[in-house]
Structures are given as C-alpha cells and as structure tokens.
Design a protein around this motif. Structure first.
Motif, PDB file in Angstrom:
ATOM      1  N   UNK A 119      -0.787  -1.577 -11.210  1.00 13.82           N
ATOM      2  CA  UNK A 119      -0.714  -0.465  -9.829  1.00 13.82           C
ATOM      3  C   UNK A 119      -1.836  -0.897  -9.073  1.00 13.82           C
ATOM      4  N   UNK A 120      -3.114  -1.404  -9.402  1.00 19.48           N
ATOM      5  CA  UNK A 120      -4.275  -1.952  -8.685  1.00 19.48           C
ATOM      6  C   UNK A 120      -4.244  -3.390  -8.520  1.00 19.48           C
ATOM      7  N   UNK A 121      -3.925  -4.082  -9.326  1.00 17.36           N
ATOM      8  CA  UNK A 121      -4.223  -5.586  -9.540  1.00 17.36           C
ATOM      9  C   UNK A 121      -2.680  -6.186  -9.417  1.00 17.36           C
ATOM     10  N   UNK A 156      -5.012  -0.407   1.760  1.00 18.13           N
ATOM     11  CA  UNK A 156      -4.703   0.748   1.042  1.00 18.13           C
ATOM     12  C   UNK A 156      -3.554   1.453   1.503  1.00 18.13           C
ATOM     13  N   UNK A 157      -3.076   0.988   2.924  1.00 12.19           N
ATOM     14  CA  UNK A 157      -2.040   1.886   3.312  1.00 12.19           C
ATOM     15  C   UNK A 157      -0.639   2.208   2.452  1.00 12.19           C
ATOM     16  N   UNK A 158      -0.405   1.334   1.811  1.00 14.34           N
ATOM     17  CA  UNK A 158       0.844   1.458   1.103  1.00 14.34           C
ATOM     18  C   UNK A 158       0.719   2.109  -0.400  1.00 14.34           C
ATOM     19  N   UNK A 159      -0.564   2.589  -0.530  1.00 13.22           N
ATOM     20  CA  UNK A 159      -1.007   3.274  -1.999  1.00 13.22           C
ATOM     21  C   UNK A 159      -0.318   4.603  -1.712  1.00 13.22           C
ATOM     22  N   UNK A 168      -1.107   9.366  -6.233  1.00  9.60           N
ATOM     23  CA  UNK A 168      -1.760   9.187  -7.620  1.00  9.60           C
ATOM     24  C   UNK A 168      -2.634   7.930  -7.793  1.00  9.60           C
ATOM     25  N   UNK A 169      -2.399   6.976  -6.946  1.00 10.97           N
ATOM     26  CA  UNK A 169      -3.263   5.859  -7.333  1.00 10.97           C
ATOM     27  C   UNK A 169      -4.937   5.864  -7.087  1.00 10.97           C
ATOM     28  N   UNK A 170      -5.249   7.098  -6.349  1.00 13.57           N
ATOM     29  CA  UNK A 170      -6.529   6.775  -5.389  1.00 13.57           C
ATOM     30  C   UNK A 170      -7.511   7.251  -6.443  1.00 13.57           C
TER      31      UNK A 170
END
Length: 539
Positions: free
Chosen positions: A436-438, A523-526, A529-531
């Motif tokens: 999700x982040x990596x 971060x524009x495509x996040x 819920x991922x914040x």
C-alpha cells in the motif's frame, strides 16, 4: 740417366726467404698449440684429454695457453697482411695466390694423371691449385675461428648486441671448424708435404730440381729459360716504401691495439670443463639440532574453518566448487587434504570470521522464515548468492556460512548487515498489505530486487517495533495543555488534529491545489484510507 737423376736431386732452387720461413714456423707453433689445447677442452672428460689437461697444469692453465696461442696467431695474421700489402704495392708482385679457371683445369689434369688416363704430369705454376686451396682454407678458417673465438672469450659484451643464442652457436662453430682444420692438415697437408716426399723448403728455403719438376714444372721451365720475372726498379721500390712503410706502421699499431683490447677488456669465458672438486672447510654451528616437538607444521595454506562435519572438502573446493583447488589436486583423496592444510577454529556467533573464510549470516536461522535461504538469496532475489553457488543444495549453506546472532526482537536494531526494521506496527487492517505504501510510485519504494516478493514475505526479514506492553494504560488527560508531538514514532509527521467529524476527509485541506498544506506530488494517487497508515493523530 743415373747421373741426371743425381743432378736433379743435387741442384736446388730458392723457394722461400728467411722471413717467410720464420712466419711459417710461428704459424706451425701457434696452430699446433691451438689445436691441442682446444680439442682437449672440446672433448673433455676422456682419459687422454684429462691427462693432457693435468700435464698442462689444469683447465685454467690450458685455457690461458690457448688464448696466448690465439693472440700469437692473430698477430702473425696481421704481419702477413702487411707483408702482402708490401709485395703488392711496393714491389708490384703478381697476385699468384688468387684462384682462377686455370686451377680447375690443372686439378682435372692431375686427376687424369693419377688415374692413368695420361702419361705426362701437368706442368704447374709457382703456386699450384692444391697450395692455393690450403692457403685460402687457412684464411677462411682464421676468420671463422677469430670471430667465434672473440664471442666465446667475451660473451657478456657480445650479448649486449646479439641474442644469447649466438654464444652456443659460436661454440659449436668454433669446435667444428677446429676439427675440420686439423683433419685438413693431417689428411691433405701431411701427405703432400711429408709422406709423398719430405718437403724441407720451409726449413731450408730450397727445393730440388726433381721436386720443382713435379710440383712446379711451369715455373722451372721459366727459370731455366731465363723468363723469370725480373726484379722491380730499385728507385721505384724506395719511392713507394716511403709511402707504404709509415702507413703500414700506423695500421699495424692500430691492429695490435685492437688485439690488446680484444684480449683484456672482459675477464670471462665459457667454462668447458668443470673444475676439479676441492676440499673446503665447512662451518658447523655449535647450536644443537632442535628436537622434534610433535606439533604439526603448516605446509599449505590454512583451512579457515573447523572441519568437523565438513570432511568432504571437494563439496566446496572441487574444480567446479565455490573455491576450487588447483588443477594438480584433482586426483587427491579428501583424507589427504589435512596432510598439508591444517584446520582453524570456527568463529563464534557474532565474531568476525577469519580472513578468507565465508561471510557470516547476519541473522538467526532457527525460525521458519529463515530456514529457506533461497527465498532471499537465490538468483534474482534481494541478495543473490554467487553464480558458483547455483548448484549447492539448501543444507550446504551452513557448511561455510554461520549465523552471526539471534533474530532481533521486535523493536530491536538488527545487527550490521541485517534487514532494516519496520518503523511502525503492522497490526490492523491498514498495515496488512505492505505494498500500500511500499512499492513503485509509493511513498517509500522498496529496492528493485524486491519487486517479485509477495507481501507476506516482508516480515521474514523486516521486523515491526515492539507493541505496547500489556497492563500499561494510555495516559489520561490532566486538563493541562501539553505540547503535541510533530513526529510519530514511525518517523512520519503526525496529524496535529483529531480525525473524526469534518477532519475525516484529508483531501479537503491537503491536495495539490490546497492553499493550507498541499500534499507532496508523490501522494496524489493515494486514497483516503492510506493517509493514516503512516500519519498518526497527535490527539
């Protein structure tokens, strides 16, 4: 008839002058000395050669005598050259020693006479074809022997300009020409001068009429007919002498100086006979011979690990192994390795390995994620092993590579070389999927060699921080304002406000066009819920 024969032997003709006879005696002495002292060196080891060398005073004395005779031969050759120049330039003597077509026909006529094909012996000139052949053979041999002798006498100087192979080649040519010259004297000269009839002209200077008729019939006819070459004009001789003699003197001195330089500038020569053994005192130390201690002596390079459980050396050290032994060890059995190579101790976990040993494993290997080394170290994985490890079985890894310590507990810093820790907890729905982040294009991209790894393998190497210990309650507010932290324990900035109510939509204030606090372009495509997967509330 008898009276005529007696007269033929009684009447004599002058053949050689006194200087010519002296020159011949010097040539005879130097040539004989060179032949004897040279051949006993060439054929050293035989009983006759060794005996003559001993009589002459040993090999060094023999070599000195040989060199002295060589110098005399060279000086006599220089004198002969100057005399020939005098005869040609001053006295205008005809060059009767030059070979010509007449000599070929004379040789054929003599052969026909010896075979009985003709009754009359051919009448030969002052110097016949046989004498010319001997004369020019002497000149040719002298040149060859002089050049090769110089090379053998001064090999170091010669090899500064010529390849070293010229020295043994010169030795072979020098010895071969010596044998040829000696055989020519014994077979040809001895027969013609001493066996056929004893020619004493080199000692007396005269030949009988019978000898002249047999060897030099044409010259005899010219003398008896009064057609002998007249003596040159005395005045012309004196005039030419005033020119030639100073030139000859200077030239002679230069050549004599060259002979001196030739024989003195380098004190070395090829040894032809090994020196005889001599008794010399041997120094014997007073210290006693050390006793054997019984300890093994290291001959080959040491083994950089213990060998218990690793008795099959060719597993890693075969010709196709990780560290192959030399090709000449291929046929040697395993149990012969420790004859030359002594083992060393296996390093303790966490200790530095011995220089040249296998690298340690920077993590423990007892838990399930670490039992399969190929999961991270196969080709194309995070840290691939060398190409020569491709065929090694899984259970062979720890034969060389030992773990350096235990797997770090949650929250502990891994050992040097170990995987990076996860700077946040991994429980909860947001953290179950690391990608999700990596990942590529994510806030924290993993290395390229992690792209093919499944998310569930991440915690095989990377460990999360310690969870909050049970029994410790979250601190309650005291009513006093406290400074809010600006950075969460995971290293990312905190959210400085509550996340409920109007704050649930992070993009309301944090987007690329926001004037309050825009998010980074990455971060524009996040999704929303991922914040909170990285940014925790400071409330």
């Amino acid at each position: 008839m008898a009276q005529q024969t007696k007269n033929n032997h009684a009447q004599t003709y002058t053949r050689f002058s006194i200087p010519q006879r002296i020159e011949h005696i010097v040539l005879l002495a130097s040539f004989t000395t060179l032949a004897v002292t040279g051949l006993i060196q060439k054929f050293s080891g035989g009983w006759l050669s060794d005996g003559l060398i001993s009589v002459l005073g040993g090999i060094e004395a023999t070599r000195i005598i040989h060199r002295i005779a060589a110098i005399v031969f060279v000086l006599q050759s220089i004198y002969h050259i100057l005399v020939v120049g005098y005869k040609v330039f001053v006295r205008h003597t005809e060059l009767t020693m030059l070979p010509g077509l007449r000599d070929v026909t004379d040789a054929i006529d003599v052969l026909r006479y010896n075979l009985g094909l003709t009754k009359n012996h051919p009448k030969l000139p002052r110097f016949n074809f046989a004498e010319k052949a001997e004369y020019w053979a002497l000149i040719w041999g002298g040149i060859v022997m002089g050049l090769t002798g110089f090379m053998l006498w001064n090999p170091i100087a010669v090899t500064k300009f010529l390849p070293g192979q010229f020295i043994p080649a010169a030795k072979a040519a020098h010895g071969g020409e010596a044998i040829l010259a000696v055989l020519a004297i014994i077979v040809w000269h001895f027969y013609s001068v001493h066996i056929k009839f004893f020619n004493k002209s080199m000692f007396t200077g005269k030949l009988t009429r019978a000898q002249m008729a047999d060897e030099h019939g044409e010259e005899l006819e010219q003398i008896e007919a009064g057609r002998a070459r007249p003596a040159p004009d005395p005045e012309g001789v004196r005039r030419r002498e005033r020119i030639y003699l100073p030139v000859a003197l200077v030239l002679g001195l230069i050549l004599a100086g060259g002979v001196y330089w030739f024989s003195t500038f380098e004190e070395t020569a090829l040894a032809t006979v090994p020196p005889p053994p001599t008794e010399v005192p041997v120094f014997v130390p007073l210290t006693p011979t050390p006793e054997a201690t019984g300890e093994a002596v290291q001959i080959g390079s040491p083994i950089t690990h213990a060998i218990e459980g690793r008795e099959q050396c060719d597993t890693c050290h075969g010709l196709s192994g990780m560290l192959p032994y030399p090709a000449d060890h291929a046929e040697r059995p395993n149990d012969s390795c420790t004859i030359c190579h002594l083992p060393g101790p296996t390093p303790e976990p966490g200790a530095e390995p011995v220089t040249g040993a296998a690298k340690p494993i920077p993590h423990a290997i007892e838990s399930e994620p670490y039992t399969n080394c190929a999961a991270c170290h196969a080709a194309g994985k995070m840290k691939p092993f060398p190409e020569n490890h491709a065929n090694f079985p899984q259970d062979a890894c720890t034969s060389c590579h030992q773990p350096a310590g235990e797997t770090p507990a949650a929250g502990e810093t891994p050992s040097a070389g170990g995987p990076n820790p996860i700077p946040h907890p991994i429980d909860g729905e947001m953290y179950t999927d690391c990608t999700t982040c990596h990942g590529e294009g994510k806030p924290l991209a993993f290395p390229d060699n992690h792209k093919t790894f499944a998310p569930e393998t991440c915690t095989s190497c990377h460990q999360p921080p310690a969870t909050e210990p049970a029994g410790e309650a979250t601190p309650q507010p005291t009513g006093e304002a406290t400074a809010r932290p600006t950075q969460a324990p995971n290293g990312y900035p905190t959210v400085p406000h509550a996340l409920d109510g109007p704050y649930e939509n992070c993009l309301a204030c944090h987007n690329l066009d926001s004037a309050i606090k825009p998010i980074p372009a990455s971060h524009q495509n996040y999704t929303l819920p991922t914040c909170t997967a990285c940014h925790l509330s400071a409330e």
